[in-house]
Motif scaffolding. Structure first.
Motif, PDB file in Angstrom:
ATOM      1  N   TYR A   1      -7.323  -6.265  10.002  1.00  0.00           N
ATOM      2  CA  TYR A   1      -6.184  -5.513  10.515  1.00  0.00           C
ATOM      3  C   TYR A   1      -6.548  -4.894  11.855  1.00  0.00           C
ATOM      4  CZ  TYR A   1      -4.638  -5.936   5.708  1.00  0.00           C
ATOM      5  OH  TYR A   1      -4.272  -6.424   4.494  1.00  0.00           O
ATOM      6  N   ALA A   2      -5.593  -4.905  12.760  1.00  0.00           N
ATOM      7  CA  ALA A   2      -5.849  -4.337  14.084  1.00  0.00           C
ATOM      8  C   ALA A   2      -5.941  -2.820  14.011  1.00  0.00           C
ATOM      9  CB  ALA A   2      -4.727  -4.744  15.027  1.00  0.00           C
TER      10      ALA A   2
ATOM     11  N   PHE B   1     -12.521   1.118  -3.448  1.00  0.00           N
ATOM     12  CA  PHE B   1     -11.484   2.056  -2.999  1.00  0.00           C
ATOM     13  C   PHE B   1     -10.923   1.578  -1.669  1.00  0.00           C
ATOM     14  CE2 PHE B   1     -11.393   6.381  -5.086  1.00  0.00           C
ATOM     15  CZ  PHE B   1     -12.083   6.004  -6.224  1.00  0.00           C
ATOM     16  N   PRO B   2      -9.597   1.515  -1.540  1.00  0.00           N
ATOM     17  CA  PRO B   2      -9.019   1.151  -0.249  1.00  0.00           C
ATOM     18  C   PRO B   2      -8.951   2.372   0.666  1.00  0.00           C
ATOM     19  CG  PRO B   2      -7.273   1.578  -1.800  1.00  0.00           C
ATOM     20  CD  PRO B   2      -8.570   1.791  -2.555  1.00  0.00           C
ATOM     21  N   ARG B   3      -8.890   2.109   1.966  1.00  0.00           N
ATOM     22  CA  ARG B   3      -8.637   3.210   2.903  1.00  0.00           C
ATOM     23  C   ARG B   3      -7.147   3.523   2.960  1.00  0.00           C
ATOM     24  NH1 ARG B   3     -12.989   4.271   6.000  1.00  0.00           N
ATOM     25  NH2 ARG B   3     -14.671   2.825   5.613  1.00  0.00           N
ATOM     26  N   HIS B   4      -6.370   2.474   2.693  1.00  0.00           N
ATOM     27  CA  HIS B   4      -4.919   2.580   2.859  1.00  0.00           C
ATOM     28  C   HIS B   4      -4.298   1.571   1.887  1.00  0.00           C
ATOM     29  CE1 HIS B   4      -1.015   2.014   4.837  1.00  0.00           C
ATOM     30  NE2 HIS B   4      -1.244   3.163   5.453  1.00  0.00           N
TER      31      HIS B   4
ATOM     32  N   GLN C   1      -4.090  -2.044   2.807  1.00  0.00           N
ATOM     33  CA  GLN C   1      -5.322  -2.837   2.904  1.00  0.00           C
ATOM     34  C   GLN C   1      -5.550  -3.679   1.643  1.00  0.00           C
ATOM     35  OE1 GLN C   1      -8.786  -0.355   2.928  1.00  0.00           O
ATOM     36  NE2 GLN C   1     -10.077  -1.815   4.046  1.00  0.00           N
ATOM     37  N   LEU C   2      -4.749  -3.455   0.626  1.00  0.00           N
ATOM     38  CA  LEU C   2      -4.995  -4.125  -0.660  1.00  0.00           C
ATOM     39  C   LEU C   2      -4.629  -5.608  -0.584  1.00  0.00           C
ATOM     40  CD1 LEU C   2      -3.671  -1.281  -2.920  1.00  0.00           C
ATOM     41  CD2 LEU C   2      -6.021  -2.103  -2.791  1.00  0.00           C
ATOM     42  N   PRO C   3      -5.354  -6.475  -1.284  1.00  0.00           N
ATOM     43  CA  PRO C   3      -6.520  -6.182  -2.127  1.00  0.00           C
ATOM     44  C   PRO C   3      -7.798  -6.047  -1.297  1.00  0.00           C
ATOM     45  CG  PRO C   3      -6.001  -8.506  -2.268  1.00  0.00           C
ATOM     46  CD  PRO C   3      -4.959  -7.887  -1.379  1.00  0.00           C
ATOM     47  N   VAL C   4      -8.688  -5.204  -1.805  1.00  0.00           N
ATOM     48  CA  VAL C   4      -9.892  -4.902  -1.030  1.00  0.00           C
ATOM     49  C   VAL C   4     -11.158  -5.155  -1.868  1.00  0.00           C
ATOM     50  CG1 VAL C   4      -9.922  -2.431  -1.585  1.00  0.00           C
ATOM     51  CG2 VAL C   4     -10.752  -3.180   0.639  1.00  0.00           C
ATOM     52  N   TYR C   5     -11.030  -5.947  -2.938  1.00  0.00           N
ATOM     53  CA  TYR C   5     -12.184  -6.232  -3.809  1.00  0.00           C
ATOM     54  C   TYR C   5     -13.326  -6.842  -2.994  1.00  0.00           C
ATOM     55  CZ  TYR C   5      -9.763 -10.762  -3.952  1.00  0.00           C
ATOM     56  OH  TYR C   5      -9.126 -11.925  -3.611  1.00  0.00           O
TER      57      TYR C   5
ATOM     58  N   THR D   1      -4.809  -3.088  -6.691  1.00  0.00           N
ATOM     59  CA  THR D   1      -4.773  -1.850  -7.480  1.00  0.00           C
ATOM     60  C   THR D   1      -3.442  -1.101  -7.402  1.00  0.00           C
ATOM     61  OG1 THR D   1      -5.948  -0.823  -5.658  1.00  0.00           O
ATOM     62  CG2 THR D   1      -7.255  -1.497  -7.557  1.00  0.00           C
ATOM     63  N   ARG D   2      -2.441  -1.721  -6.798  1.00  0.00           N
ATOM     64  CA  ARG D   2      -1.097  -1.148  -6.936  1.00  0.00           C
ATOM     65  C   ARG D   2      -0.628  -1.320  -8.383  1.00  0.00           C
ATOM     66  NH1 ARG D   2       1.596  -4.407  -2.053  1.00  0.00           N
ATOM     67  NH2 ARG D   2       0.169  -5.957  -2.887  1.00  0.00           N
ATOM     68  N   TRP D   3      -1.221  -2.275  -9.073  1.00  0.00           N
ATOM     69  CA  TRP D   3      -0.878  -2.567 -10.474  1.00  0.00           C
ATOM     70  C   TRP D   3      -1.065  -1.311 -11.338  1.00  0.00           C
ATOM     71  CZ3 TRP D   3      -4.425  -5.146 -14.519  1.00  0.00           C
ATOM     72  CH2 TRP D   3      -3.663  -5.601 -15.602  1.00  0.00           C
ATOM     73  N   GLY D   4      -0.076  -1.062 -12.207  1.00  0.00           N
ATOM     74  CA  GLY D   4      -0.098   0.168 -13.008  1.00  0.00           C
ATOM     75  C   GLY D   4      -1.145   0.206 -14.106  1.00  0.00           C
ATOM     76  N   ARG D   5      -1.762  -0.941 -14.419  1.00  0.00           N
ATOM     77  CA  ARG D   5      -2.646  -0.982 -15.581  1.00  0.00           C
ATOM     78  C   ARG D   5      -4.134  -1.028 -15.230  1.00  0.00           C
ATOM     79  NH1 ARG D   5       0.092  -4.575 -20.319  1.00  0.00           N
ATOM     80  NH2 ARG D   5      -1.247  -3.189 -21.523  1.00  0.00           N
TER      81      ARG D   5
END
Ligand code: BGC
Length: 715
Positions: A585-586, A556-559, A562-566, A138-142
Motif C-alpha cells: 500500500y502506498a 495484528f493489522p495496523r489498519h 491492510q487485511l489479510p495480514v497473516y 480477521t474481520r470475521w466474527g468468529r
C-alpha cells in the motif's frame, strides 16, 4: 477411532431396524428451540441425537428413547467450546484464541480433559469442538473460536484438544466425543463475511486448510462438522469431493459427519441450490453427511424419496452405520444409564486450571520498563469498561451469549474481573488503585472522559483496559472496521496529554487495529478473552508475580484496510515481505503491527549456536535466559523453499518447542524436522518434495530480526 472393531455389532443392529428407524438415527434435534413436547415426540420416533439441553432434559429424553422399539440411546451434544461454558455453573476457560497464545500442547490437552469431565458429568456425550478454521481475514466474527491463523499451530493444538476430550478410550466415563469443525475453509469466507463463499481452489485447500483436519483425523476425532459456506460456489454441505473423496476415502476418516445448523434447510432457503427439502436432503446425504443438525424435514424427505425409489438405501445404511459405530465406541448403552454427577461441574481444581491457562495466555506486546508494576507506583488509576465487565471478559460462547439450555443469564461466581484482580493485588501491597469506567467499546451515556482525566491526574500510573464486547463478536457479527470503537481512542488521547505512564490491556475477541495506542503507550498486554479468572491473571502479570509468556497465534493489522495480514503470505512482485520495503500500500507500513509468534517477557531470552544438520533434519540451538524472572520460551522453527514450481509462503511454521528457563539459565535443545515439512502442493494437487535449497529459521517469532537461519540442499 477404529470403526472396524464395532462394525459387526453395528451391522447386526442395523439389520433389526426399519427404514424409518434408520433415517431417524440421522436426525439431530435442537431441544432448546423445539421445546419439550416436540422433542419428546422426536425421541419416540427414534431421533439419533439432540443438542443444547440440560442434564435433566437429557435424562428425560433418554428414558423415552430407551423405551422405543429398538431402544438405541440418544447422543447428546453441546457447544462446550471453552469449557462447558453454556452451563452457568461450569468452569469457563479462555477462548480457543486465548488458549492458542500459550502454544502449549499439554495445557490445551488438560483443558480438553477438564471440559470432558464437566460435560460428561451433565450426561452429555459430545462437544462441537475444536474449531479448526484459520482466522486469516480477521474481520470475521468468529476469530475468537480459532487457534489463530496458522495451519501447523492449529493442527497441533487441535490434536491436543481432541486427545483431551476423547481420552485414551471413548468408552471411559469421562471421555466425550470431539467434533472438528467446520469442514472446510470456512474461515476464509470472502471479506471476512461469515458463511459466504470461500474463493479458494482445492490446491489451496490442501496446502492451507486441510492439514489441521488431517491431524484431527490422525488423532482419531470421532466427528466432523461441515461448514455453512461454500467453496468456489459449491455449498460444503453437498461437496461430495470434499466429504467422500478427500475426508472419508483419502484421509480415512472413520467417525461420522454432522452438518452445521440447518445446513440442509438453507440449501433451499439461503443458498438456492435445491428447489425443495427432497432435493436438498438427497444432495446432502449422497455427498456424505451422516447426521443432519436442525433440519428435521430431512426425515420425511428421505423417506418419500426412498419409497419412490429415488434414492439408494445404501446411503442411509452407510450413514447410520457410522453413527451406530460411534455410539458403540462411546459405550452409550451403559452411559445412558448413569445419571448426572453435578459436583464435578465447576469444581475447584478446574477453576485453578482455568486461572493457570489465563496466566499462560497473556502476551506482552510492548514494555518500556513500566511493567512489572511491583511497588513502583503508589497510586494507580484503572479505566475502561472491559476492566469490570464479565461479559466482555468472557466474550463469545458462554451462557450469556448462548443461554438456550440454561436460560438464566445472571453472572455466576466464581470469576474475577480485572478491577477485582487489581484491587486485590494493590491491597496486598498497600497501594491505592482507583477504578472508573470512563468509556467502553460501545459509547454510552455513562461515558465520562473528564472524570477520568481528573482521576488520572492524581495517579502515578494509568492502566487502561481497551477492547470489544459481545455485541461485536461471533456469528453474524463480522466487523468492517477493527479500529477501537466508542470513545476508547479519545480517552487514550486525553490520557496521553498527562504525560504519565500508560499500560494498555487488550480484552478483546481478536486483534484490533490499535496502531496509535501501540505506538504511544508504555506497555501493552494482550489478554483476548481469558475466561473466569482472566482478570486475576492480568493483575498478577501486571504486578510481576510471573513473567508473561504468551506468543501471538495471529497477526495484528495496523489498519482494517491492510487485511489479510497473516505472516505466511506468498511473495509478490511488490512484496509484503519487509525485505522489500516498497510494500503493498502506498499509504501504510507493510509490516503487521504485531507479527505471528511475537510476545515478550520480563526476562530477555537470547538465541545462540544455531546449527542445522541436513542429514538428520535436526535443528540445534541454545537459549539463554538473561533476566531475573523464570520464563517459558517458545522456540519456533520456520521453513522457506527458495525455488519452487509454485509460489510458496515466505515463511512457514513447521515446528515449535517450549522450554522452561529459570533466571539466568541456559539450555540447548534439538528439534527434529521431517521430510514432509519441506513438501509443497503442486499444481496437480500432489504433495511433493522438490529437490533444492531450503532455509530453516529458528527463533522467537516469525519476524526476520528474531530469527537465525541456515540454508541447505535437500534432494
Ligand atoms: C455454529 C456451530 C455450532 C452449531 C451448534 C452453528 O451456528 O456454526 O459452530 O456448533 O451452531 O450450536
Amino acid at each position: 477411532m477404529p470403526m472396524e472393531k464395532y462394525l459387526q455389532q453395528a451391522k447386526s443392529l442395523l439389520a433389526k431396524m426399519t427404514v424409518e428407524e434408520k433415517i431417524a438415527q440421522l436426525i439431530q434435534i435442537p431441544y432448546a428451540q423445539y421445546g419439550r413436547e416436540a422433542s419428546l415426540e422426536w425421541a419416540k420416533k427414534g431421533a439419533g441425537s439432540f443438542l443444547h439441553l440440560s442434564a435433566e432434559q437429557a435424562e428425560e429424553i433418554q428414558a423415552v428413547a430407551l423405551q422405543s422399539r429398538v431402544g438405541i440411546p440418544v447422543l447428546f451434544g453441546i457447544d462446550a467450546v471453552r469449557g462447558h461454558a453454556l452451563n452457568d455453573k461450569a468452569t469457563i476457560f479462555p477462548t480457543q484464541l486465548a488458549l492458542a497464545c500459550t502454544w502449549d500442547r499439554a495445557l490445551v490437552q488438560e483443558v480438553g480433559k477438564a471440559t470432558a469431565r464437566e460435560v460428561a458429568a451433565d450426561g452429555i456425550h459430545w462437544t462441537f469442538s475444536p474449531l479448526l478454521c484459520l482466522a486469516r481475514d480477521t474481520r470475521w466474527g468468529r476469530c475468537n473460536e480459532t487457534f489463530g491463523e496458522d495451519p501447523y499451530l492449529t493442527g497441533e493444538l487441535a490434536k491436543a484438544m481432541i486427545e483431551g476430550y476423547q481420552g485414551e478410550d471413548l468408552a471411559e466415563e469421562n471421555s466425550i466425543l470431539a467434533c472438528a469443525k467446520h469442514y472446510i475453509a470456512y474461515g476464509e469466507a470472502v471479506g471476512g463475511r461469515d458463511a459466504t463463499d470461500s474463493e479458494v481452489t482445492y490446491r489451496k485447500v490442501r496446502e492451507v486448510f486441510l492439514p489441521p483436519f488431517q491431524k484431527a483425523v490422525e488423532a482419531g476425532v470421532a466427528s466432523i462438522m461441515t461448514a455453512y459456506g461454500s467453496l468456489d460456489g459449491t455449498p460444503l454441505t453437498i461437496d461430495g469431493h470434499a466429504l467422500r473423496n478427500i475426508l472419508k476415502e483419502e484421509l480415512g476418516f472413520q467417525g461420522f459427519v454432522v452438518t452445521d445448523w440447518a445446513n440442509v434447510t438453507n440449501l433451499v432457503e439461503k443458498q438456492h441450490i435445491a428447489k425443495d427439502a427432497k432435493e436438498a436432503s438427497k444432495l446432502a446425504l449422497e455427498a456424505g453427511n451422516d447426521m443432519i443438525m436442525s433440519s428435521p424435514e430431512f426425515y420425511d424427505a428421505i423417506l418419500s424419496l426412498l419409497q419412490a425409489g429415488e434414492i439408494d438405501e445404501k446411503y442411509i445404511d452407510e450413514a447410520c452405520l457410522r453413527i451406530l459405530c460411534v455410539k458403540l465406541a462411546v459405550n452409550l448403552w451403559d452411559k445412558a444409564k448413569t445419571s448426572k454427577k453435578s459436583n464435578i461441574v465447576g469444581q475447584e481444581s478446574h477453576q485453578k486450571q482455568s486461572l493457570e491457562s489465563a496466566r499462560r495466555s497473556l502476551t506482552l506486546l510492548k514494555n518500556d520498563g513500566t511493567l512489572p508494576l511491583q511497588n513502583k507506583y503508589k497510586k494507580i488509576a484503572l479505566f475502561g469498561a472491559n476492566a469490570d465487565d464479565i461479559r466482555a471478559q468472557y466474550g463469545d460462547w458462554t451462557y450469556f451469549t448462548h443461554p438456550l439450555p440454561y436460560p438464566d443469564r445472571q453472572a455466576t461466581r466464581p470469576y474475577t474481573t480485572l478491577k477485582e484482580g487489581m484491587e486485590k493485588c494493590s491491597a496486598d501491597r498497600a497501594l491505592e488503585c482507583k477504578y472508573l469506567r470512563a468509556c467502553g467499546p460501545i459509547a454510552d451515556d455513562s461515558d465520562d472522559i473528564e472524570a477520568a482525566i481528573n482521576l488520572a491526574r492524581q495517579a502515578e500510573v494509568i492502566i487502561y483496559a481497551i477492547g470489544d464486547e459481545i455485541s461485536q463478536i461471533g456469528e453474524g457479527k463480522d466487523r468492517a472496521n477493527l479500529a477501537l470503537s466508542g470513545r476508547q481512542e479519545e480517552l487514550f488521547g486525553e490520557l496521553q496529554k498527562l504525560g504519565k505512564p500508560i499500560v494498555c490491556v487488550l480484552i478483546a475477541s481478536k486483534p484490533l487495529a490499535i496502531e496509535n495506542i501501540a505506538e504511544n503507550c508504555n506497555a501493552l498486554l494482550c489478554a483476548f478473552n481469558g475466561g473466569a479468572h482472566g482478570g486475576q491473571a492480568i493483575a498478577e502479570a501486571l504486578f510481576g508475580e510471573f513473567s508473561p509468556s504468551g506468543r501471538l497465534p495471529i497477526s495484528f493489522p495496523r489498519h482494517s484496510g491492510q487485511l489479510p495480514v497473516y505472516y505466511n503470505q506468498l511473495p509478490g512482485w511488490h512484496s509484503w515481505n519487509p525485505e522489500f520495503p516498497d510494500g503493498k500500500y502506498a499509504d501504510l507500513d507493510p509490516t503487521p503491527l504485531f507479527a505471528f509468534g511475537e510476545g515478550k517477557g520480563y526476562s530477555k531470552v537470547s538465541y545462540h549456536d544455531f546449527c542445522f544438520d541436513p542429514a538428520n533434519l535436526q535443528a540445534k540451538i541454545r537459549v539463554q535466559n538473561n533476566g531475573e524472572y523464570s520464563v517459558f520460551e517458545t522456540v519456533q522453527v520456520y521453513v522457506r523453499d527458495l525455488v519452487s514450481s509454485i509460489l510458496t509462503p515466505i515463511k512457514r511454521l513447521v515446528a515449535f518447542q517450549q522450554v522452561e528457563l529459570q533466571a539466568g539459565e541456559s539450555k540447548s535443545i534439538s528439534i527434529e524436522l521431517k521430510k514432509e515439512d519441506f513438501t509443497l502442493i503442486n499444481r496437480k494437487e500432489e504433495a511433493v518434495l522438490e529437490p533444492g535449497e531450503f532455509t530453516v529459521f529458528v527463533g522467537a517469532s516469525s519476524k526476520d530480526e528474531d530469527l537465525l537461519s541456515e540454508t541447505f540442499y535437500l534432494g
